[in-house]
Design a protein around this motif. Structure first.
Motif, PDB file in Angstrom:
ATOM      1  N   MET A  21      12.188  -4.528   5.664  1.00  0.00           N
ATOM      2  CA  MET A  21      11.019  -4.492   4.789  1.00  0.00           C
ATOM      3  C   MET A  21      10.091  -3.353   5.178  1.00  0.00           C
ATOM      4  O   MET A  21       9.561  -2.648   4.310  1.00  0.00           O
ATOM      5  CB  MET A  21      10.269  -5.828   4.851  1.00  0.00           C
ATOM      6  CG  MET A  21      10.966  -6.938   4.111  1.00  0.00           C
ATOM      7  SD  MET A  21      10.232  -8.599   4.263  1.00  0.00           S
ATOM      8  CE  MET A  21       8.531  -8.335   4.505  1.00  0.00           C
ATOM      9  N   ALA A  22       9.892  -3.141   6.466  1.00  0.00           N
ATOM     10  CA  ALA A  22       8.986  -2.089   6.934  1.00  0.00           C
ATOM     11  C   ALA A  22       9.532  -0.700   6.623  1.00  0.00           C
ATOM     12  O   ALA A  22       8.761   0.242   6.437  1.00  0.00           O
ATOM     13  CB  ALA A  22       8.755  -2.226   8.433  1.00  0.00           C
ATOM     14  N   GLU A  23      10.842  -0.573   6.545  1.00  0.00           N
ATOM     15  CA  GLU A  23      11.451   0.724   6.247  1.00  0.00           C
ATOM     16  C   GLU A  23      11.394   1.075   4.763  1.00  0.00           C
ATOM     17  O   GLU A  23      11.619   2.218   4.389  1.00  0.00           O
ATOM     18  CB  GLU A  23      12.906   0.732   6.729  1.00  0.00           C
ATOM     19  CG  GLU A  23      13.023   0.729   8.232  1.00  0.00           C
ATOM     20  CD  GLU A  23      14.449   0.541   8.713  1.00  0.00           C
ATOM     21  OE1 GLU A  23      15.355   0.319   7.890  1.00  0.00           O
ATOM     22  OE2 GLU A  23      14.653   0.602   9.936  1.00  0.00           O
ATOM     23  N   ASP A  24      11.064   0.106   3.926  1.00  0.00           N
ATOM     24  CA  ASP A  24      10.965   0.331   2.483  1.00  0.00           C
ATOM     25  C   ASP A  24       9.584   0.927   2.189  1.00  0.00           C
ATOM     26  O   ASP A  24       8.600   0.209   2.032  1.00  0.00           O
ATOM     27  CB  ASP A  24      11.175  -0.987   1.747  1.00  0.00           C
ATOM     28  CG  ASP A  24      11.152  -0.847   0.233  1.00  0.00           C
ATOM     29  OD1 ASP A  24      10.712   0.206  -0.268  1.00  0.00           O
ATOM     30  OD2 ASP A  24      11.566  -1.801  -0.438  1.00  0.00           O
ATOM     31  N   GLN A  25       9.513   2.251   2.112  1.00  0.00           N
ATOM     32  CA  GLN A  25       8.235   2.940   1.954  1.00  0.00           C
ATOM     33  C   GLN A  25       7.515   2.570   0.657  1.00  0.00           C
ATOM     34  O   GLN A  25       6.297   2.407   0.645  1.00  0.00           O
ATOM     35  CB  GLN A  25       8.439   4.459   2.026  1.00  0.00           C
ATOM     36  CG  GLN A  25       8.848   4.943   3.398  1.00  0.00           C
ATOM     37  CD  GLN A  25       7.803   4.612   4.452  1.00  0.00           C
ATOM     38  OE1 GLN A  25       6.622   4.778   4.257  1.00  0.00           O
ATOM     39  NE2 GLN A  25       8.264   4.103   5.590  1.00  0.00           N
ATOM     40  N   GLU A  26       8.249   2.417  -0.424  1.00  0.00           N
ATOM     41  CA  GLU A  26       7.623   2.056  -1.698  1.00  0.00           C
ATOM     42  C   GLU A  26       6.977   0.670  -1.595  1.00  0.00           C
ATOM     43  O   GLU A  26       5.837   0.466  -2.013  1.00  0.00           O
ATOM     44  CB  GLU A  26       8.664   2.058  -2.822  1.00  0.00           C
ATOM     45  CG  GLU A  26       8.080   1.738  -4.184  1.00  0.00           C
ATOM     46  CD  GLU A  26       9.115   1.773  -5.297  1.00  0.00           C
ATOM     47  OE1 GLU A  26       8.797   1.264  -6.374  1.00  0.00           O
ATOM     48  OE2 GLU A  26      10.223   2.302  -5.083  1.00  0.00           O
ATOM     49  N   ARG A  27       7.685  -0.273  -0.990  1.00  0.00           N
ATOM     50  CA  ARG A  27       7.145  -1.613  -0.818  1.00  0.00           C
ATOM     51  C   ARG A  27       5.923  -1.605   0.087  1.00  0.00           C
ATOM     52  O   ARG A  27       4.931  -2.265  -0.180  1.00  0.00           O
ATOM     53  CB  ARG A  27       8.229  -2.519  -0.209  1.00  0.00           C
ATOM     54  CG  ARG A  27       7.793  -3.948  -0.092  1.00  0.00           C
ATOM     55  CD  ARG A  27       8.676  -4.673   0.923  1.00  0.00           C
ATOM     56  NE  ARG A  27       8.028  -5.866   1.377  1.00  0.00           N
ATOM     57  CZ  ARG A  27       7.013  -5.913   2.237  1.00  0.00           C
ATOM     58  NH1 ARG A  27       6.529  -4.829   2.754  1.00  0.00           N
ATOM     59  NH2 ARG A  27       6.455  -7.052   2.585  1.00  0.00           N
TER      60      ARG A  27
ATOM     61  N   LEU B 208       0.136  -2.126   0.972  1.00  0.00           N
ATOM     62  CA  LEU B 208      -1.121  -1.601   1.490  1.00  0.00           C
ATOM     63  C   LEU B 208      -2.177  -1.516   0.390  1.00  0.00           C
ATOM     64  O   LEU B 208      -3.327  -1.914   0.577  1.00  0.00           O
ATOM     65  CB  LEU B 208      -0.899  -0.221   2.129  1.00  0.00           C
ATOM     66  CG  LEU B 208      -2.143   0.449   2.705  1.00  0.00           C
ATOM     67  CD1 LEU B 208      -2.748  -0.401   3.818  1.00  0.00           C
ATOM     68  CD2 LEU B 208      -1.811   1.842   3.220  1.00  0.00           C
ATOM     69  N   ALA B 209      -1.776  -1.029  -0.784  1.00  0.00           N
ATOM     70  CA  ALA B 209      -2.713  -0.930  -1.905  1.00  0.00           C
ATOM     71  C   ALA B 209      -3.213  -2.316  -2.307  1.00  0.00           C
ATOM     72  O   ALA B 209      -4.400  -2.521  -2.561  1.00  0.00           O
ATOM     73  CB  ALA B 209      -2.040  -0.242  -3.090  1.00  0.00           C
TER      74      ALA B 209
ATOM     75  N   GLU C 272      -5.630  -3.636   0.463  1.00  0.00           N
ATOM     76  CA  GLU C 272      -6.934  -2.953   0.430  1.00  0.00           C
ATOM     77  C   GLU C 272      -7.747  -3.328  -0.788  1.00  0.00           C
ATOM     78  O   GLU C 272      -8.973  -3.376  -0.733  1.00  0.00           O
ATOM     79  CB  GLU C 272      -6.730  -1.440   0.528  1.00  0.00           C
ATOM     80  CG  GLU C 272      -6.267  -1.033   1.920  1.00  0.00           C
ATOM     81  CD  GLU C 272      -6.221   0.459   2.136  1.00  0.00           C
ATOM     82  OE1 GLU C 272      -6.466   1.224   1.167  1.00  0.00           O
ATOM     83  OE2 GLU C 272      -5.939   0.861   3.261  1.00  0.00           O
ATOM     84  N   ALA C 273      -7.074  -3.649  -1.889  1.00  0.00           N
ATOM     85  CA  ALA C 273      -7.795  -4.067  -3.091  1.00  0.00           C
ATOM     86  C   ALA C 273      -8.456  -5.430  -2.884  1.00  0.00           C
ATOM     87  O   ALA C 273      -9.458  -5.731  -3.523  1.00  0.00           O
ATOM     88  CB  ALA C 273      -6.831  -4.123  -4.278  1.00  0.00           C
ATOM     89  N   LEU C 274      -7.905  -6.238  -1.968  1.00  0.00           N
ATOM     90  CA  LEU C 274      -8.463  -7.566  -1.713  1.00  0.00           C
ATOM     91  C   LEU C 274      -9.595  -7.554  -0.701  1.00  0.00           C
ATOM     92  O   LEU C 274     -10.310  -8.557  -0.572  1.00  0.00           O
ATOM     93  CB  LEU C 274      -7.361  -8.502  -1.213  1.00  0.00           C
ATOM     94  CG  LEU C 274      -6.281  -8.842  -2.245  1.00  0.00           C
ATOM     95  CD1 LEU C 274      -5.208  -9.697  -1.600  1.00  0.00           C
ATOM     96  CD2 LEU C 274      -6.871  -9.565  -3.437  1.00  0.00           C
ATOM     97  N   ILE C 275      -9.789  -6.468   0.021  1.00  0.00           N
ATOM     98  CA  ILE C 275     -10.815  -6.408   1.062  1.00  0.00           C
ATOM     99  C   ILE C 275     -12.198  -6.749   0.497  1.00  0.00           C
ATOM    100  O   ILE C 275     -12.957  -7.498   1.088  1.00  0.00           O
ATOM    101  CB  ILE C 275     -10.846  -5.006   1.729  1.00  0.00           C
ATOM    102  CG1 ILE C 275      -9.600  -4.805   2.573  1.00  0.00           C
ATOM    103  CG2 ILE C 275     -12.107  -4.805   2.545  1.00  0.00           C
ATOM    104  CD1 ILE C 275      -9.513  -5.691   3.791  1.00  0.00           C
TER     105      ILE C 275
END
Length: 73
Positions: free
Chosen positions: A50-56, A61-62, A65-68
């Motif tokens: 999962m961590a290697e899937d850059q698109e995911r 992350l987006a 950050e939108a929930l912050i």
């Protein structure tokens, strides 16, 4: 190698397993369901993939950050 395990479950649950999964597939169904919770190496490998899937990761992350802003209310 497989080990034999005897468990007791409610009759209604057994009937549901038998109806949905089928007689010959119940053991595999239960094994597949439990494996991520009890086999650490498999869980670690799944997290690594999962961590290697850059698109995911970018989407996650987006989303985070939108929930912050919601936590400040």
């Amino acid at each position: 190698m497989h080990k034999k395990l005897t468990i007791s479950i409610d009759e209604e649950v057994y009937d549901g397993l038998y109806a949905v999964v089928g007689k010959g597939a119940i053991s595999q169904f239960i094994e597949d369901l439990l494996r991520p919770y009890v086999v650490k190496d498999e869980l670690d490998a799944a997290y690594k993939l999962m961590a290697e899937d850059q698109e995911r990761e970018t989407e996650a992350l987006a989303w985070a950050e939108a929930l912050i802003g919601d936590s400040e209310k």
